[in-house]
Design a protein around this motif. Structure first.
Motif, PDB file in Angstrom:
ATOM      1  N   ALA A 183       0.796  -1.324   0.004  1.00 27.30           N
ATOM      2  CA  ALA A 183       0.063   0.208   0.117  1.00 27.30           C
ATOM      3  C   ALA A 183       0.913   1.311   0.048  1.00 27.30           C
ATOM      4  CB  ALA A 183      -1.143   0.091   1.253  1.00 27.30           C
ATOM      5  N   ASN A 184       0.650   2.182  -0.914  1.00 24.63           N
ATOM      6  CA  ASN A 184       1.243   3.499  -0.888  1.00 24.63           C
ATOM      7  C   ASN A 184       0.276   4.549  -0.125  1.00 24.63           C
ATOM      8  OD1 ASN A 184       2.455   5.776  -1.832  1.00 24.63           O
ATOM      9  ND2 ASN A 184       3.180   5.039  -3.774  1.00 24.63           N
ATOM     10  N   TYR A 185       0.527   4.973   0.973  1.00 23.12           N
ATOM     11  CA  TYR A 185      -0.198   5.627   1.850  1.00 23.12           C
ATOM     12  C   TYR A 185      -0.311   7.275   1.214  1.00 23.12           C
ATOM     13  CZ  TYR A 185      -0.771   1.743   5.080  1.00 23.12           C
ATOM     14  OH  TYR A 185      -1.327   0.567   5.466  1.00 23.12           O
ATOM     15  N   THR A 186       1.097   7.474   0.840  1.00 19.36           N
ATOM     16  CA  THR A 186       1.208   9.057   0.380  1.00 19.36           C
ATOM     17  C   THR A 186       0.488   9.233  -0.820  1.00 19.36           C
ATOM     18  OG1 THR A 186       3.353   8.743   1.225  1.00 19.36           O
ATOM     19  CG2 THR A 186       2.946  10.380  -0.383  1.00 19.36           C
ATOM     20  N   LEU A 187       0.455   8.179  -1.968  1.00 22.48           N
ATOM     21  CA  LEU A 187      -0.313   8.416  -3.142  1.00 22.48           C
ATOM     22  C   LEU A 187      -1.727   8.137  -2.929  1.00 22.48           C
ATOM     23  CD1 LEU A 187      -0.220   8.738  -5.921  1.00 22.48           C
ATOM     24  CD2 LEU A 187       0.311   6.336  -6.479  1.00 22.48           C
ATOM     25  N   GLY A 188      -2.006   7.315  -2.273  1.00 19.22           N
ATOM     26  CA  GLY A 188      -3.527   6.999  -2.097  1.00 19.22           C
ATOM     27  C   GLY A 188      -4.288   7.940  -1.141  1.00 19.22           C
ATOM     28  N   LEU A 189      -3.677   8.603  -0.322  1.00 19.73           N
ATOM     29  CA  LEU A 189      -4.326   9.485   0.685  1.00 19.73           C
ATOM     30  C   LEU A 189      -4.143  10.970   0.067  1.00 19.73           C
ATOM     31  CD1 LEU A 189      -3.452   8.291   4.290  1.00 19.73           C
ATOM     32  CD2 LEU A 189      -5.474   7.844   2.839  1.00 19.73           C
ATOM     33  N   THR A 190      -3.261  11.122  -0.786  1.00 17.42           N
ATOM     34  CA  THR A 190      -3.072  12.353  -1.319  1.00 17.42           C
ATOM     35  C   THR A 190      -4.033  12.603  -2.528  1.00 17.42           C
ATOM     36  OG1 THR A 190      -0.637  12.429  -0.815  1.00 17.42           O
ATOM     37  CG2 THR A 190      -1.402  14.093  -2.734  1.00 17.42           C
ATOM     38  N   ALA A 191      -4.213  11.525  -3.224  1.00 14.68           N
ATOM     39  CA  ALA A 191      -5.069  11.567  -4.027  1.00 14.68           C
ATOM     40  C   ALA A 191      -6.631  11.578  -3.528  1.00 14.68           C
ATOM     41  CB  ALA A 191      -5.109  10.041  -4.991  1.00 14.68           C
ATOM     42  N   LEU A 192      -6.876  10.971  -2.591  1.00 14.51           N
ATOM     43  CA  LEU A 192      -8.197  11.174  -1.979  1.00 14.51           C
ATOM     44  C   LEU A 192      -8.381  12.573  -1.579  1.00 14.51           C
ATOM     45  CD1 LEU A 192     -10.580  10.072  -0.618  1.00 14.51           C
ATOM     46  CD2 LEU A 192      -9.577   9.612   1.269  1.00 14.51           C
ATOM     47  N   ALA A 193      -7.562  13.303  -0.754  1.00 12.11           N
ATOM     48  CA  ALA A 193      -7.552  14.712  -0.622  1.00 12.11           C
ATOM     49  C   ALA A 193      -7.833  15.552  -1.593  1.00 12.11           C
ATOM     50  CB  ALA A 193      -6.137  15.164   0.470  1.00 12.11           C
ATOM     51  N   GLY A 194      -7.251  15.250  -2.657  1.00  9.46           N
ATOM     52  CA  GLY A 194      -7.271  16.079  -3.938  1.00  9.46           C
ATOM     53  C   GLY A 194      -8.907  15.872  -4.451  1.00  9.46           C
ATOM     54  N   GLU A 195      -9.436  14.877  -4.178  1.00 11.46           N
ATOM     55  CA  GLU A 195     -10.888  14.389  -4.625  1.00 11.46           C
ATOM     56  C   GLU A 195     -12.018  15.219  -3.774  1.00 11.46           C
ATOM     57  OE1 GLU A 195     -11.935  10.518  -5.092  1.00 11.46           O
ATOM     58  OE2 GLU A 195     -10.171  10.122  -6.665  1.00 11.46           O
ATOM     59  N   LEU A 196     -11.716  15.426  -2.389  1.00  8.04           N
ATOM     60  CA  LEU A 196     -12.820  16.151  -1.571  1.00  8.04           C
ATOM     61  C   LEU A 196     -12.773  17.634  -1.409  1.00  8.04           C
ATOM     62  CD1 LEU A 196     -11.827  13.664   1.402  1.00  8.04           C
ATOM     63  CD2 LEU A 196     -13.575  13.531  -0.250  1.00  8.04           C
ATOM     64  N   GLN A 197     -13.740  18.079  -1.795  1.00  6.97           N
ATOM     65  CA  GLN A 197     -14.214  19.548  -2.080  1.00  6.97           C
ATOM     66  C   GLN A 197     -14.617  20.122  -0.684  1.00  6.97           C
ATOM     67  OE1 GLN A 197     -13.157  21.134  -4.772  1.00  6.97           O
ATOM     68  NE2 GLN A 197     -12.523  18.928  -5.629  1.00  6.97           N
ATOM     69  N   ARG A 198     -14.936  19.357   0.290  1.00 11.69           N
ATOM     70  CA  ARG A 198     -15.442  19.907   1.364  1.00 11.69           C
ATOM     71  C   ARG A 198     -14.978  19.095   2.732  1.00 11.69           C
ATOM     72  NH1 ARG A 198     -21.910  18.848   2.732  1.00 11.69           N
ATOM     73  NH2 ARG A 198     -20.913  18.813   4.626  1.00 11.69           N
ATOM     74  N   ARG A 199     -15.243  19.651   4.126  1.00 11.56           N
ATOM     75  CA  ARG A 199     -14.563  18.655   5.046  1.00 11.56           C
ATOM     76  C   ARG A 199     -15.289  17.515   5.223  1.00 11.56           C
ATOM     77  NH1 ARG A 199     -15.479  18.260  10.488  1.00 11.56           N
ATOM     78  NH2 ARG A 199     -13.589  18.083  11.926  1.00 11.56           N
ATOM     79  N   SER A 200     -14.623  16.423   5.455  1.00 10.40           N
ATOM     80  CA  SER A 200     -15.572  15.091   5.497  1.00 10.40           C
ATOM     81  C   SER A 200     -14.773  14.269   6.602  1.00 10.40           C
ATOM     82  CB  SER A 200     -15.176  14.396   4.123  1.00 10.40           C
ATOM     83  OG  SER A 200     -15.553  14.958   3.175  1.00 10.40           O
ATOM     84  N   LEU A 201     -15.640  13.484   6.934  1.00 11.73           N
ATOM     85  CA  LEU A 201     -15.291  12.154   7.946  1.00 11.73           C
ATOM     86  C   LEU A 201     -14.735  11.095   7.236  1.00 11.73           C
ATOM     87  CD1 LEU A 201     -14.911  10.946  10.474  1.00 11.73           C
ATOM     88  CD2 LEU A 201     -17.409  10.133  10.249  1.00 11.73           C
ATOM     89  N   ILE A 202     -13.481  10.793   7.085  1.00 14.83           N
ATOM     90  CA  ILE A 202     -12.481   9.993   6.453  1.00 14.83           C
ATOM     91  C   ILE A 202     -12.586   8.597   7.304  1.00 14.83           C
ATOM     92  CG2 ILE A 202     -10.656   9.275   5.224  1.00 14.83           C
ATOM     93  CD1 ILE A 202     -10.299  11.987   4.462  1.00 14.83           C
ATOM     94  N   VAL A 203     -12.998   7.500   7.093  1.00 14.15           N
ATOM     95  CA  VAL A 203     -12.815   6.193   7.980  1.00 14.15           C
ATOM     96  C   VAL A 203     -11.534   5.635   7.249  1.00 14.15           C
ATOM     97  CG1 VAL A 203     -14.063   4.357   9.137  1.00 14.15           C
ATOM     98  CG2 VAL A 203     -15.133   6.392   8.734  1.00 14.15           C
ATOM     99  N   ILE A 204     -10.425   5.044   7.792  1.00 12.62           N
ATOM    100  CA  ILE A 204      -9.655   4.400   6.954  1.00 12.62           C
ATOM    101  C   ILE A 204      -9.666   3.236   7.664  1.00 12.62           C
ATOM    102  CG2 ILE A 204      -7.121   4.416   6.447  1.00 12.62           C
ATOM    103  CD1 ILE A 204      -6.906   7.437   6.855  1.00 12.62           C
ATOM    104  N   PHE A 205      -9.950   2.124   6.769  1.00 11.27           N
ATOM    105  CA  PHE A 205      -9.543   0.748   7.189  1.00 11.27           C
ATOM    106  C   PHE A 205      -8.258   0.236   6.597  1.00 11.27           C
ATOM    107  CE2 PHE A 205     -14.017   1.639   7.184  1.00 11.27           C
ATOM    108  CZ  PHE A 205     -14.709   0.766   7.978  1.00 11.27           C
ATOM    109  N   THR A 206      -7.175  -0.046   7.695  1.00 14.75           N
ATOM    110  CA  THR A 206      -6.102  -0.575   7.100  1.00 14.75           C
ATOM    111  C   THR A 206      -5.227  -1.399   8.218  1.00 14.75           C
ATOM    112  OG1 THR A 206      -3.811   0.266   6.358  1.00 14.75           O
ATOM    113  CG2 THR A 206      -4.744   1.288   8.169  1.00 14.75           C
ATOM    114  N   ASP A 207      -4.103  -2.021   7.678  1.00 11.18           N
ATOM    115  CA  ASP A 207      -3.226  -2.529   8.570  1.00 11.18           C
ATOM    116  C   ASP A 207      -1.735  -2.225   8.152  1.00 11.18           C
ATOM    117  OD1 ASP A 207      -2.490  -4.203  10.925  1.00 11.18           O
ATOM    118  OD2 ASP A 207      -2.921  -6.148   9.944  1.00 11.18           O
ATOM    119  N   PHE A 208      -0.869  -2.323   9.158  1.00 14.01           N
ATOM    120  CA  PHE A 208       0.463  -2.115   8.832  1.00 14.01           C
ATOM    121  C   PHE A 208       1.532  -3.087   9.536  1.00 14.01           C
ATOM    122  CE2 PHE A 208      -1.073   0.355  12.342  1.00 14.01           C
ATOM    123  CZ  PHE A 208      -0.310   0.080  13.275  1.00 14.01           C
ATOM    124  N   THR A 209       2.337  -3.579   8.840  1.00 14.87           N
ATOM    125  CA  THR A 209       3.334  -4.939   9.257  1.00 14.87           C
ATOM    126  C   THR A 209       4.660  -4.256   9.528  1.00 14.87           C
ATOM    127  OG1 THR A 209       3.847  -5.157   6.994  1.00 14.87           O
ATOM    128  CG2 THR A 209       1.950  -6.512   7.846  1.00 14.87           C
TER     129      THR A 209
END
Length: 436
Positions: free
Chosen positions: A313-339
């Motif tokens: 998982a590339n968190y930098t690319l994925g979450l940056t792309a998500l931030a660019g799509e959101l036009q208003r303040r939102s609740l973001i629920v992240i389902f993940t795991d890290f090793t």
């Protein structure tokens, strides 16, 4: 196809030594061995004739079963003999390994010319699958000859998310409204949207008193608020390699999808909008915030497209792309795991930038196997090494969680089967505290 049964083979094998002894004992007795073979062949032919005809067997309108990951299901078929029918038959089903067929050979009775087959299955992975072939065989009344017929099925059976679990959990959580029936209601009480003034009563919050209006009307009046709606809730699903590993009976990503869909149902029911976003090494799916009567069905279909991945998982690319799509303040629920600590460091950095504008709920699954390794009493050196390694993983995870909390991220850690309920409780708590 007609071929001898095990009984016929044993009978033939038992008669061969007797025929050989008879031929050795006398020159004319070798004909007894030939007669034995002819009698056996005639019995095979008679048994095949008296058994049900292959042309008279038909498969009645086969249908593809409903298959969901980690849920017991069945592939059901109905067979019909148009003429003479055997007492029982045997069947075998061929299909994709993804379906998790639990029984190779099935034996079923034939009653009034009909036989019902029910092959149990328990899929372990989502994705496309097929039922390819159904083999059916039966014997005649003597049990000497097998008669076999093969049916080409070619049925597509997509293995989907276990939506029944989502539906049952949603019904359980929202059953308190069932006795009132379907109705339109305003959620009056806690919230930030002003609704009306009412007489102050004992037990109400004194901070709700409107002193200016109370002085004007010479009576204590309190403000009544209405719960705000139309918030945007985005479910960000990490579908990378770590989330594709199994946890219990299913991969972690399937547990996350179940929990995310249950949370989406709660959000839509509360009047908010919900959306899906998935990523691994790059963004893979994005629906945006959806609302309306067809929103949940759309989210179900889109969740079925989330595939298992072997990439990190590339968190930098994925979450940056998500931030660019959101036009208003939102609740973001992240389902993940890290090793590992490297991916966790990049994740913390990406989540920190996202938390500057948006409200974040970070959902992780409690690994019971890891806890068992730590608490188990060691009996061998390998057990000690395993416990030490598991303890280091637990400390790294606790360190990451504490750093996320300092960034203002709300943490939800629950068992895989309680993920949806825990996420809903966190969502309702934030809504109650007027933080959305």
């Amino acid at each position: 196809m007609i071929y001898p049964t095990r009984r016929a083979v044993l009978i033939g094998a038992a008669g061969a030594p007797l025929a050989l002894l008879a031929g050795v004992a006398g020159e004319g007795l070798w004909l007894a061995g030939l007669a034995w073979v002819l009698v056996l062949l005639l019995a095979l032919a008679l048994d095949a004739m008296l058994g049900g005809a292959r042309d008279g067997l038909s498969l009645i309108a086969p249908r593809a079963p409903l298959a969901a990951v980690s849920r017991d299901g069945s592939a059901n078929f109905e067979l019909r003999f148009s003429a003479r029918a055997p007492a029982t038959l045997e069947a075998a089903l061929g299909g994709s390994e993804r379906l998790g067929l639990l029984q190779d050979v099935l034996r079923a009775p034939v009653e009034h010319g009909l036989a019902e087959l029910c092959f149990p299955l328990r899929p372990q992975r989502r994705g496309p699958a097929r039922l390819e072939t159904l083999w059916v065989r039966w014997t005649g009344p003597l049990g000497l000859a097998w008669k076999q017929k093969i049916f080409a099925l070619d049925l597509d059976v997509p293995v989907t998310t276990d939506l029944r679990r989502v539906r049952d959990e949603a019904v359980r959580l929202f059953a308190r409204d069932a006795q009132f029936g379907a109705k339109i209601q305003r959620e009056v009480g806690e919230g930030a949207e002003f609704h009306a003034l009412r007489d102050f009563q004992l037990g109400m919050d004194r901070r709700a008193v409107d002193w200016k209006q109370s002085a004007r009307h010479a009576v204590l009046l309190a403000k009544e608020f209405r719960t705000e709606r139309n918030h945007h809730v985005i479910l960000a699903l990490d579908c990378g390699r770590a989330m594709s590993e199994p946890l219990g009976e299913a991969p972690r990503i399937d547990h996350a999808i179940n929990g995310g869909l249950l949370l989406a149902y709660a959000c839509l029911r509360s009047g908010d909008r919900a959306g899906l976003f998935s990523f691994d090494s790059a963004p893979r799916l994005s629906t945006g915030a959806l609302g309306g009567p067809d929103a949940f069905r759309t989210l179900q279909l889109m969740a079925g497209r989330i595939d298992y991945s072997t990439e990190e998982a590339n968190y930098t690319l994925g979450l940056t792309a998500l931030a660019g799509e959101l036009q208003r303040r939102s609740l973001i629920v992240i389902f993940t795991d890290f090793t590992d600590s490297t991916s966790a460091e990049l994740m913390i950095e990406a989540v920190g930038r996202l938390a500057e504008r948006h409200l974040i709920i970070f959902v992780v699954m409690r690994d019971d196997e890891l806890d068992e390794m730590i608490s188990a009493e060691p009996s061998t050196p390998e057990d000690v090494s395993r416990a030490v390694f598991a303890g280091s993983l637990r400390r790294e995870r606790d360190l990451v969680v504490s750093r996320l909390r300092r960034l203002g991220v709300h943490i939800v850690e629950a068992a895989a089967d309680r993920l949806g309920a825990a996420a809903i409780n966190a969502y309702l708590d934030l809504k109650r505290r007027d933080m959305l």
